[in-house]
Design a protein around this motif. Structure first.
Motif, PDB file in Angstrom:
ATOM      1  N   ILE A  20       0.449  -1.026   0.008  1.00 46.64           N
ATOM      2  CA  ILE A  20       0.108   0.014  -0.671  1.00 46.64           C
ATOM      3  C   ILE A  20       0.558   1.293   0.221  1.00 46.64           C
ATOM      4  O   ILE A  20       0.891   2.043  -0.696  1.00 46.64           O
ATOM      5  CB  ILE A  20      -1.153  -0.463   1.057  1.00 46.64           C
ATOM      6  CG1 ILE A  20      -1.747  -1.580   1.116  1.00 46.64           C
ATOM      7  CG2 ILE A  20      -2.061   1.297   0.695  1.00 46.64           C
ATOM      8  CD1 ILE A  20      -2.924  -1.460  -0.048  1.00 46.64           C
ATOM      9  N   PHE A  21       1.925   1.189   1.120  1.00 46.35           N
ATOM     10  CA  PHE A  21       2.822   2.352   0.853  1.00 46.35           C
ATOM     11  C   PHE A  21       3.991   2.736  -0.350  1.00 46.35           C
ATOM     12  O   PHE A  21       3.837   3.796  -1.025  1.00 46.35           O
ATOM     13  CB  PHE A  21       3.448   2.388   2.409  1.00 46.35           C
ATOM     14  CG  PHE A  21       3.011   2.559   3.030  1.00 46.35           C
ATOM     15  CD1 PHE A  21       2.269   3.522   3.712  1.00 46.35           C
ATOM     16  CD2 PHE A  21       2.906   1.726   4.480  1.00 46.35           C
ATOM     17  CE1 PHE A  21       1.237   3.136   4.984  1.00 46.35           C
ATOM     18  CE2 PHE A  21       2.910   1.615   5.970  1.00 46.35           C
ATOM     19  CZ  PHE A  21       1.758   2.237   6.168  1.00 46.35           C
ATOM     20  N   SER A  22       4.300   0.938  -1.106  1.00 45.51           N
ATOM     21  CA  SER A  22       5.414   1.349  -1.525  1.00 45.51           C
ATOM     22  C   SER A  22       3.548   1.848  -3.422  1.00 45.51           C
ATOM     23  O   SER A  22       4.531   3.009  -4.473  1.00 45.51           O
ATOM     24  CB  SER A  22       4.697   0.051  -2.156  1.00 45.51           C
ATOM     25  OG  SER A  22       5.771  -0.213  -1.385  1.00 45.51           O
ATOM     26  N   ALA A  27       2.841   6.058  -7.261  1.00 46.82           N
ATOM     27  CA  ALA A  27       1.353   7.414  -7.479  1.00 46.82           C
ATOM     28  C   ALA A  27       1.909   8.289  -7.653  1.00 46.82           C
ATOM     29  O   ALA A  27       1.403   9.436  -8.211  1.00 46.82           O
ATOM     30  CB  ALA A  27       0.640   7.334  -6.730  1.00 46.82           C
ATOM     31  N   GLN A  28       2.738   8.756  -6.638  1.00 46.41           N
ATOM     32  CA  GLN A  28       4.016  10.005  -6.794  1.00 46.41           C
ATOM     33  C   GLN A  28       5.273  10.093  -7.651  1.00 46.41           C
ATOM     34  O   GLN A  28       6.098  11.336  -7.739  1.00 46.41           O
ATOM     35  CB  GLN A  28       4.249  10.685  -4.948  1.00 46.41           C
ATOM     36  CG  GLN A  28       3.555  10.619  -4.439  1.00 46.41           C
ATOM     37  CD  GLN A  28       2.743  11.952  -4.814  1.00 46.41           C
ATOM     38  OE1 GLN A  28       2.498  13.028  -5.125  1.00 46.41           O
ATOM     39  NE2 GLN A  28       0.741  10.928  -4.861  1.00 46.41           N
ATOM     40  N   VAL A  35      12.292   3.765  -4.649  1.00 42.86           N
ATOM     41  CA  VAL A  35      12.022   2.935  -3.425  1.00 42.86           C
ATOM     42  C   VAL A  35      12.746   1.786  -1.824  1.00 42.86           C
ATOM     43  O   VAL A  35      12.823   1.758  -1.294  1.00 42.86           O
ATOM     44  CB  VAL A  35      10.134   2.473  -3.654  1.00 42.86           C
ATOM     45  CG1 VAL A  35      10.100   1.553  -2.056  1.00 42.86           C
ATOM     46  CG2 VAL A  35       9.404   3.251  -4.296  1.00 42.86           C
ATOM     47  N   ALA A  36      13.042   0.716  -3.384  1.00 42.26           N
ATOM     48  CA  ALA A  36      13.718  -0.360  -2.852  1.00 42.26           C
ATOM     49  C   ALA A  36      15.223   0.901  -1.764  1.00 42.26           C
ATOM     50  O   ALA A  36      15.264  -0.217  -1.128  1.00 42.26           O
ATOM     51  CB  ALA A  36      14.048  -1.476  -3.352  1.00 42.26           C
ATOM     52  N   PHE A  37      15.312   0.835  -2.522  1.00 39.80           N
ATOM     53  CA  PHE A  37      16.955   1.939  -1.933  1.00 39.80           C
ATOM     54  C   PHE A  37      16.445   2.692  -0.757  1.00 39.80           C
ATOM     55  O   PHE A  37      16.790   2.408  -0.171  1.00 39.80           O
ATOM     56  CB  PHE A  37      17.518   3.368  -2.695  1.00 39.80           C
ATOM     57  CG  PHE A  37      18.477   3.660  -2.147  1.00 39.80           C
ATOM     58  CD1 PHE A  37      19.911   3.372  -2.130  1.00 39.80           C
ATOM     59  CD2 PHE A  37      18.483   5.187  -1.892  1.00 39.80           C
ATOM     60  CE1 PHE A  37      20.907   4.432  -1.766  1.00 39.80           C
ATOM     61  CE2 PHE A  37      19.100   5.856  -1.790  1.00 39.80           C
ATOM     62  CZ  PHE A  37      20.723   5.417  -0.956  1.00 39.80           C
ATOM     63  N   ALA A 210       5.339   8.196   1.878  1.00 41.04           N
ATOM     64  CA  ALA A 210       4.546   6.885   1.552  1.00 41.04           C
ATOM     65  C   ALA A 210       5.969   6.307   1.948  1.00 41.04           C
ATOM     66  O   ALA A 210       6.026   4.859   2.921  1.00 41.04           O
ATOM     67  CB  ALA A 210       4.213   6.867  -0.029  1.00 41.04           C
ATOM     68  N   LEU A 211       7.394   6.492   1.645  1.00 43.24           N
ATOM     69  CA  LEU A 211       8.752   6.048   1.711  1.00 43.24           C
ATOM     70  C   LEU A 211       8.896   5.744   3.206  1.00 43.24           C
ATOM     71  O   LEU A 211       9.867   5.031   3.572  1.00 43.24           O
ATOM     72  CB  LEU A 211      10.025   6.841   0.739  1.00 43.24           C
ATOM     73  CG  LEU A 211       9.761   7.506  -0.603  1.00 43.24           C
ATOM     74  CD1 LEU A 211      10.804   8.481  -0.376  1.00 43.24           C
ATOM     75  CD2 LEU A 211       9.945   5.426  -0.557  1.00 43.24           C
ATOM     76  N   ILE A 212       9.067   7.018   4.322  1.00 45.51           N
ATOM     77  CA  ILE A 212       8.611   6.658   5.604  1.00 45.51           C
ATOM     78  C   ILE A 212       8.186   5.591   6.101  1.00 45.51           C
ATOM     79  O   ILE A 212       9.048   5.179   6.748  1.00 45.51           O
ATOM     80  CB  ILE A 212       8.866   8.233   6.506  1.00 45.51           C
ATOM     81  CG1 ILE A 212       9.947   8.927   5.607  1.00 45.51           C
ATOM     82  CG2 ILE A 212       8.874   7.924   7.630  1.00 45.51           C
ATOM     83  CD1 ILE A 212       9.912  10.477   5.457  1.00 45.51           C
ATOM     84  N   SER A 213       7.677   5.414   5.844  1.00 45.72           N
ATOM     85  CA  SER A 213       6.608   4.701   6.027  1.00 45.72           C
ATOM     86  C   SER A 213       6.857   3.233   5.880  1.00 45.72           C
ATOM     87  O   SER A 213       6.416   2.172   6.317  1.00 45.72           O
ATOM     88  CB  SER A 213       4.446   5.057   5.579  1.00 45.72           C
ATOM     89  OG  SER A 213       4.291   6.145   6.143  1.00 45.72           O
ATOM     90  N   VAL A 214       6.509   3.212   4.580  1.00 48.22           N
ATOM     91  CA  VAL A 214       7.217   1.649   3.999  1.00 48.22           C
ATOM     92  C   VAL A 214       8.530   0.763   4.817  1.00 48.22           C
ATOM     93  O   VAL A 214       8.344  -0.064   5.358  1.00 48.22           O
ATOM     94  CB  VAL A 214       7.737   1.600   2.773  1.00 48.22           C
ATOM     95  CG1 VAL A 214       8.597   1.718   2.416  1.00 48.22           C
ATOM     96  CG2 VAL A 214       7.712   0.007   2.683  1.00 48.22           C
TER      97      VAL A 214
END
Length: 283
Positions: A20-22, A27-28, A35-37, A210-214
């Motif tokens: 979900i966060f990813s 979407a942004q 995202v993986a990094f 989103a990045l911080i959440s994941v």
């Protein structure tokens, strides 16, 4: 025991929100590789802080070669493949394919450790293969009439393979190191291996959220809750409870993004989760 169940359920819910966060990050305009990094780097900050505070920073030099291998496959390839599975197949699809891991463990155990292939193990592997086939042929997103693409399928299976290393190599290291101690070294190596392939883009406040959440919620807090739960529950029960993760992912993906499986696709999900439960139960 109730406390243990609460922590394990919390961990499963946090893990279930990875997709979900990813998806919010995608979407942004953030690509899976980036995202993986950031997931590896931001999570490392959390674990490094914990390791330093607790004084768990030691490492046996003899473990370095295996740590590097584990980092490349268990962090770099795992994080990358999972992100691509989410983007190309959907959050629910990626979460379900992650649970092909026990089948990989059975195969590894047979060829590497010469463990006996019991009837239960053989049935579990067959169920996983059948489940993956049904999901791949019947769709895993809002356009449920279409087959899953090759990239999505390979990414999901690859993520499951990498995740299985946590049952084998990870179990080996768990006898010597705490999770914070282990990730203190795994995560920066994994992030560095991803870095050359990352194209950084401008990030909105929502993208950073989103990045911080994941990283913090779905990786660090999930891991923390899981290991707290293991202190109160035996590993077998904890693993079975944790299989609620793809259920959480599927519900959240349906509510937020309209993702769903077809009738046969849900049978595929059931096959895979059944294989996981019976494999754990046999142990």
């Amino acid at each position: 025991m109730i406390t243990g169940y609460i922590f394990i359920l919390s961990a499963a819910i946090c893990w279930g929100l990875i997709g979900i966060f990813s998806s919010l990050a995608f979407a942004q305009g953030i690509e899976p590789m980036e995202v993986a990094f950031w997931r590896a780097l931001l999570t490392w900050i959390c674990f490094a802080t914990q390791a330093v505070i607790q004084g768990n920073t030691r490492i046996d030099v003899k473990d370095t070669p295996l740590l590097v291998v584990f980092s490349l496959f268990g962090i770099s390839l795992f994080y990358i493949s999972y992100q691509y599975a989410v983007k190309t197949g959907g959050a629910a699809f990626a979460s379900v394919l992650l649970y092909t891991a026990p089948a990989w463990v059975v195969v590894f155990s047979y060829f590497i450790y010469k463990e006996k292939l019991t009837r239960i193990k053989i049935i579990s592997v067959i169920l996983v293969i059948a489940g993956v086939y049904l999901i791949s042929k019947t769709g895993g997103n809002a356009s449920g009439s279409h087959s899953i693409g090759v990239v999505a399928l390979l990414s999901g299976i690859c993520a499951g393979f990498c995740y299985s290393l946590y049952y084998t190599i990870g179990k080996h290291f768990s006898k010597k190191y705490t999770s914070a101690n282990l990730f203190l070294y795994l995560l920066p190596l994994g992030a560095l291996a991803i870095l050359p392939f990352v194209e950084f883009t401008h990030k909105t406040p929502l993208a950073w959220t989103a990045l911080i959440s994941v990283s913090v919620i779905s990786t660090y807090i999930a891991n923390y809750c899981y290991y707290i739960g293991l202190k109160c529950l035996e590993a077998g029960r904890a693993s079975i409870v944790a299989t609620i993760e793809p259920v959480v992912a599927a519900l959240a993906a349906y509510i937020l993004f309209g993702e769903y499986f077809t009738f046969l696709g849900y049978w595929g999900v059931l096959f895979i989760l059944t294989a996981v439960v019976v494999t754990i139960y046999e142990k």
